[in-house]
Each structure stands twice: as C-alpha cells, then as structure tokens.
Design an enzyme around this catalytic site. Structure first.
Site, mmCIF file in Angstrom:
data_model
loop_
_atom_site.group_PDB
_atom_site.id
_atom_site.type_symbol
_atom_site.label_atom_id
_atom_site.label_comp_id
_atom_site.label_asym_id
_atom_site.label_seq_id
_atom_site.Cartn_x
_atom_site.Cartn_y
_atom_site.Cartn_z
ATOM 1 N N GLU A 89 6.823 85.648 -52.444
ATOM 2 C CA GLU A 89 8.143 86.273 -52.315
ATOM 3 C C GLU A 89 8.110 87.736 -52.729
ATOM 4 O OE1 GLU A 89 9.477 82.638 -54.436
ATOM 5 O OE2 GLU A 89 11.372 83.032 -53.448
ATOM 6 N N HIS A 93 16.417 80.977 -51.211
ATOM 7 C CA HIS A 93 14.968 80.997 -50.958
ATOM 8 C C HIS A 93 14.633 81.687 -49.629
ATOM 9 C CE1 HIS A 93 14.587 77.039 -53.444
ATOM 10 N NE2 HIS A 93 14.283 78.066 -54.216
ATOM 11 N N ASN A 125 12.362 91.369 -60.486
ATOM 12 C CA ASN A 125 13.218 90.188 -60.399
ATOM 13 C C ASN A 125 13.836 90.009 -61.785
ATOM 14 O OD1 ASN A 125 14.309 87.670 -60.169
ATOM 15 N ND2 ASN A 125 12.435 86.653 -59.479
ATOM 16 N N ARG A 147 14.914 91.913 -56.234
ATOM 17 C CA ARG A 147 15.268 90.598 -55.691
ATOM 18 C C ARG A 147 16.704 90.264 -56.113
ATOM 19 N NH1 ARG A 147 13.438 84.516 -57.328
ATOM 20 N NH2 ARG A 147 14.559 83.567 -55.630
ATOM 21 N N ARG A 198 18.211 69.382 -60.266
ATOM 22 C CA ARG A 198 19.456 69.315 -59.479
ATOM 23 C C ARG A 198 19.455 68.078 -58.591
ATOM 24 N NH1 ARG A 198 18.196 74.930 -57.454
ATOM 25 N NH2 ARG A 198 18.651 76.274 -59.209
#
Ligand code: ADP
Length: 407
Positions: A388, A184, A7, A95, A245
């Site tokens: 993940e 996601h 990643n 990823r 956010r």
C-alpha cells in the site's frame, strides 16, 4: 523524485521513504505510543546490498510534531539516514482512511482539501482526525514539499448507486451521507494492477475478485479495471469475518442485545468492532494462533476458520454473478498471502465454476506474486503481495507530475 509516505494514527506515525526512479524503498519505520510515556521508534535503512540496518529507540515522544521531527533526524542521520538534507524530501504522500463523498481522487493538499477532510470526520471519527493531524504536522515540518492525499475509499468511487445505496429512506443518504464507501482501496488497486500484469493483460481487459485479508478484511469486484462492488460498507465493520469485527450481521441483533442486555450504543460498537470476529469466536484475532489452536483439536478455532472461509466463498459467488465472468481471484495481505488453509477452504468445491486450485502450488512458501490454480483452471487464482505504501508513493508521484504538466 523521492517520496515520503506517511500513515498517521491517533498515537502512531508509520513512514516509508522511496526513490521513485526504481521504485526502491530506502528507509521506513514507525513511531508508536506517541504521548503515552513509553514511546517507541523503530527505523530501518535499506543498504545497497538489500540488508536492513535497524535502529530501535524508547523514550517519551510527547506529540506527533516531535515524532515527525525525530523521523526527519533519522532520515538524515549520518549512519541510519538516507538523505543529506530535508530538502531532498520533495513530496509527502498521506494515507487517508476516509474521503467521504467529495474526496474521491488523489489530491494535492491545500487548505480547501483540509477543510473538506474535516467534514469527513463524523464518517471516520477514529481514523480521520489522526490523518488530519498528520497532514498539519507534516506541512509544518516539510514546508517546501508538495503534500498529496491518497484515499482508501477512492478506488471504490466507481461502484454504481444500486450497489452503494442502502435501502433506507432517501434522506439518510441525501442529508446524512449514509451509503457504502468501501476501504482498503489502495491495496485492491495495487494487487489488481499486479494481477493484470501477471496475466499479460491490461486492467480494462479482465475481471477480478481481489481479497484483502489482514486484521481487517475486504473483497472487491473489479470489472474491466474498475471497482463495481466491495464488502465493507459505510464503515469497515461490514462484510467478511475479520480479526475482531463480526462483518455482515442482521442489524436487528443490536436492538435485541440493547433490550435484553441493556447494552448502550458504545458497548455495542465495542462488541461488534473489537470483541467479535475470530477473537470473539475462538479467543484470538491472530490467524497463526488460531491455526495452532485448531491443530490441538480446538472446536471453536475450527468453527471460526470455517466461518471465515465460508464468508469469502459466498462473496466469490456473489461477485461472479455481479460481473458475469471472472478471469482471476487474487489473495493478498497477511492471511491472504500466507495462509494456504484459508485460500484452500475459500476456493474448494468451485470446480463447476471454473475455479480449480493446485494444492502443491497453494502450499508453496514463496513470497512472490504467483499462480496457485491448476494449469487448466479457467479462473486463475493468484497470491499477490500487497504494498500500500508503494502504491501511495506512485499515486503521489503521478499527481505531482500531472500538476507540473498543467502549470
Ligand atoms: P494488518 O491489517 O494489521 O496490516 P496484516 O496484513 O499484517 O494485518 O495481517 C495480519 C494477519 O495475518 C494476522 O491474523 C496474522 O496471523 C496473519 N498471518 C501472518 N502470517 C501468517 C502465516 N504465515 N500464516 C497464517 N496467517 C498469517
């Protein structure tokens, strides 16, 4: 098969190395602050008894290529390593944050895929350049491995047009690719599978709402195994209240702030993406810090928590309406797996919809996949640890097997 999952960010490489026969994590770690002078490497080797042997290093890693080469050295290190030779790393799963409208499935990487990825850069200017760099460096370092791209957006490809379109002039979609993509996806897909298994059903037999609450947060409506809606949008800014956010907001707030405070687009971008959410509301983006503040009677922390949970609850209602029936709600990621208060607030007062939480089960400190609803709750409430990296490794292996079969 052994799979290395990478990643890559603009200044970091996270990696996990799996033996896929038993889906066992052999090693993993992170190279951070690449090119920033005081780079740091943290490497873990998993010993046979499950203990972790950890190595931490500091020193300049000038670029991603040096970073990945250091990872290879550590993976075959006499003490901290898990392979004798680089050639044991037969597959690398990457990823990728944004696949745009063309890269909607896991793909074996070739020059064409990289070309298509470059076209996605305007859609994810902060993330995809790092991902492309990671692929290029990994292809140079692991010349004999197969490289596979796994997209965070891919799980959302089944969202129907009436849910992914924005009500803007048609050309905005047709020419400029403005639409909901969702993120996601790897995590939503992983926990949806886990949940189905836990309920003793096939994914296509049940309807789920998956709720990923990390620093970023998103929800997905998963009907008969397929995602039919998600809260994030063209970018990860939409939907839930997150660490930094704001999530859903009236877009006209931007015009108002632009006119009233003279803020330009860059400043508005920073405000909404980096200075809002929990951090903007109560001074911390970390849920654990927020809970500490709340316990001292901090009004802002209490309000932030209420807003955070209220937004989740609204989307639970919305997605129940979207799917018509619901079998389970699944909480995952840092907050979802660990924060009983958020889970409780988000599900409270929904008994009339068949959602009933067992408070004792909700507060148990287990780290395993577990049910926290009451025995008679029509809708099950589950907590499912996400993984993940393992999902990316599984996808990488699946794709390579298909390819081997077809050749
Ligand atoms: P990322 O999106 O960076 O992968 P994580 O999934 O690790 O994030 O989630 C980070 C969030 O999880 C932080 O807000 C952190 O405070 C929260 N978190 C972790 N452990 C707990 C806990 N025990 N109780 C409440 N929140 C927690």
């Amino acid at each position: 098969m052994k799979v290395l999952v990478i990643n890559t960010g603009s200044s970091s490489i996270k990696y996990e190395f799996f033996a896929m026969d038993a889906e066992q994590r052999l090693a993993g770690g992170i190279v951070e602050k690449i090119g920033e002078g005081a780079s740091a490497v943290t490497h873990e080797k998993i010993l046979e008894n499950g203990d972790v042997l950890k190595l931490e290093e500091q020193g300049l890693i000038p670029d991603h290529e040096h970073g990945l080469k250091r990872v290879v050295e550590l993976l075959r290190h006499p003490e901290y390593g898990v392979v004798k030779d680089k050639s044991e790393i037969q597959a690398v799963g990457h990823r990728i944050v944004h696949g745009g409208d063309k890269l909607t499935e896991t793909m074996v990487i070739d020059d064409k895929v990289i070309e298509a990825l470059r076209e996605t850069v305007p859609l994810a200017p902060l993330h995809n350049p790092g991902c492309i760099l990671g692929i290029e460096v990994a292809r140079a370092v692991f010349t004999n491995a197969l490289h596979v791209a796994v997209f965070d957006t891919a799980f959302h490809r089944t969202i129907p047009p009436y849910a992914f379109m924005y009500a803007l002039p048609w050309d905005m979609y047709k020419k400029h690719k403005v639409r909901k993509y969702g993120f996601h996806g790897t995590s939503h897909a992983y926990v949806a599978e886990q949940a189905a298994r836990c309920l003793g059903k096939k994914p296509e037999e049940i309807n789920l709402i998956t709720i990923h609450l990390g620093n970023g947060g998103s929800m997905a409506a998963v009907q008969a195994g397929k995602c039919v809606d998600t809260t994030m949008g063209m970018t990860p800014l939409a939907g839930l209240v997150m660490g930094t956010r704001c999530g859903d907001i009236d877009p006209a707030v931007m015009f108002y702030l632009g006119k009233r405070l003279g803020m330009n687009l860059r400043e508005l971008d920073i405000l909404l993406n980096k200075e809002s959410g929990l951090k903007g509301l109560c001074g911390t983006n970390d849920m654990r810090e927020l809970l500490k503040k709340k316990r001292t009677g901090d009004f802002h922390a209490s309000l932030a928590l209420e807003m955070y949970a209220y937004r989740i609850k609204k989307y639970i209602g919305a997605y129940m309406a979207v799917m018509g029936s619901l079998d389970a709600i699944v909480f995952t990621a840092g907050v979802g797996e660990n924060c009983a208060e958020v889970r409780s607030l988000a599900c409270q007062g929904m008994e009339a919809f068949g959602i009933s939480m067992d408070n004792e089960r909700n507060c148990s400190s287990s780290r395993d996949l577990r049910r926290i609803s009451t025995d008679d709750s029509k809708v099950k409430i589950l907590v499912a640890p996400t993984n993940e990296e393992l999902k990316i490794a599984q996808e990488t292996q699946r794709k390579i097997k298909i390819r081997q079969k077809n050749h």
